[in-house]
Enzyme design. Structure first.
Site, PDB file in Angstrom:
ATOM      1  N   ARG A  71      33.135 -47.853   7.740  1.00  0.00           N
ATOM      2  CA  ARG A  71      33.655 -48.450   6.504  1.00  0.00           C
ATOM      3  C   ARG A  71      35.139 -48.781   6.607  1.00  0.00           C
ATOM      4  O   ARG A  71      35.623 -49.685   5.927  1.00  0.00           O
ATOM      5  CB  ARG A  71      33.354 -47.539   5.306  1.00  0.00           C
ATOM      6  CG  ARG A  71      31.878 -47.585   4.881  1.00  0.00           C
ATOM      7  CD  ARG A  71      31.633 -46.743   3.645  1.00  0.00           C
ATOM      8  NE  ARG A  71      31.859 -45.351   3.922  1.00  0.00           N
ATOM      9  CZ  ARG A  71      30.888 -44.463   4.223  1.00  0.00           C
ATOM     10  NH1 ARG A  71      29.627 -44.837   4.235  1.00  0.00           N
ATOM     11  NH2 ARG A  71      31.189 -43.214   4.488  1.00  0.00           N
TER      12      ARG A  71
ATOM     13  N   GLU B 133      31.165 -29.207  10.135  1.00  0.00           N
ATOM     14  CA  GLU B 133      30.648 -27.954   9.573  1.00  0.00           C
ATOM     15  C   GLU B 133      29.770 -27.252  10.617  1.00  0.00           C
ATOM     16  O   GLU B 133      29.877 -26.054  10.833  1.00  0.00           O
ATOM     17  CB  GLU B 133      29.844 -28.280   8.302  1.00  0.00           C
ATOM     18  CG  GLU B 133      29.615 -27.086   7.415  1.00  0.00           C
ATOM     19  CD  GLU B 133      28.813 -27.467   6.169  1.00  0.00           C
ATOM     20  OE1 GLU B 133      28.430 -26.560   5.430  1.00  0.00           O
ATOM     21  OE2 GLU B 133      28.562 -28.673   5.946  1.00  0.00           O
TER      22      GLU B 133
END
Lengths: 171, 171
Positions: free
Chosen positions: A58, A95
């Site tokens: 993006r 994570e």
């Protein structure tokens, strides 16, 4: 312009518990897209920027438009395995596990002042790795520019060495 | 401007026997990038275009800049699993197996005139699937615009239903 009205919020994407801020509704709105690029371009037009680097994917959309408006070149910072020539690579923690971003070794000149662009600042891991790529190549980070800052996540803290700017913030 | 001088050719990427046309050297050159966007924008500025759709990922870089210059919205056509809201999907054949592109169901209005942008026309499979996505959503393809056309591959034939334009061609 109230950009938040043009951004769609989608619960549980990409996984349960995440409220995804979907900018596609902003980008497809001509007035909204023009406003975003204009606001970011104005911020940098009188500053010394040599090149604009956008982060896949993006960051390519607004980064390309900003580079064009500033009359600068555009450098893609990409996911692993996409760039065809000799490249620099920086890993960062997710994570679970790690990921990596890459930039061509010759993409920026030594001493180049680089504006980094992405759509959204969350944990900041990708942008920090992108800044380190620029520095590895001998460049200098002018600023990290985003449309959105998710202020409940530690992205700003992770990027504290750098100047950070976003058009809007969600608490 | 001789764009070919600014494009780097890399043998055997992504696999043996392929001569990869690397546009990153063109994009990072301010004059080259400006020229590409200007040339494509000029072609469409007096034509009825409602929105610009770019194909992930390199199509985002020039597509975003063209949309901004034309003062239109930008719609991303993405690889599977990236878009967060309800979406349309079209599959297409690769040399081995299939791939898919996706677009949000509400990304374009019915009857919208859509300019499709990507960096390079090779076999045309991705662009054809993108055209079908636009038509599925009730839109109309104005043209498929590229920087580069690899003329020894059958892309133009595959896209024969559509208008196709590229800035340069390699035989």
């Amino acid at each position: 312009m109230d950009l938040k009205q043009k951004i769609r919020s989608i619960p549980d994407f990409p996984k349960a518990g995440i409220l995804f801020r979907d900018i596609t509704t902003l980008l497809s709105d001509a007035a909204g897209f023009t406003y975003v690029v204009d606001q970011l371009t104005r911020r940098y037009q009188d500053r010394a920027v040599d090149v604009v680097a956008g982060i896949e994917s993006r960051g390519f959309i607004i980064g390309g438009a900003i580079a064009y408006q500033l009359k600068k070149g555009f450098v893609p910072i990409r996911k692993p395995g996409k760039l065809p020539a000799e490249k620099l690579s920086v890993s960062y923690s997710l994570e679970y596990g790690t990921d990596r971003v890459e930039m061509h070794t010759d993409a920026i000149a030594r001493g180049a002042r680089v504006l980094l662009v992405d759509d959204l600042l969350a944990t900041g891991g990708t942008m920090k790795a992108a800044c380190e790529l620029v520095e590895k190549a001998g460049g200098e980070v002018v600023e990290c520019a985003f449309i959105i800052h998710l202020a409940d996540l530690p992205g700003e803290q992770l990027l504290k060495k750098y100047s950070v700017f976003s058009l809007i913030s969600y608490d």
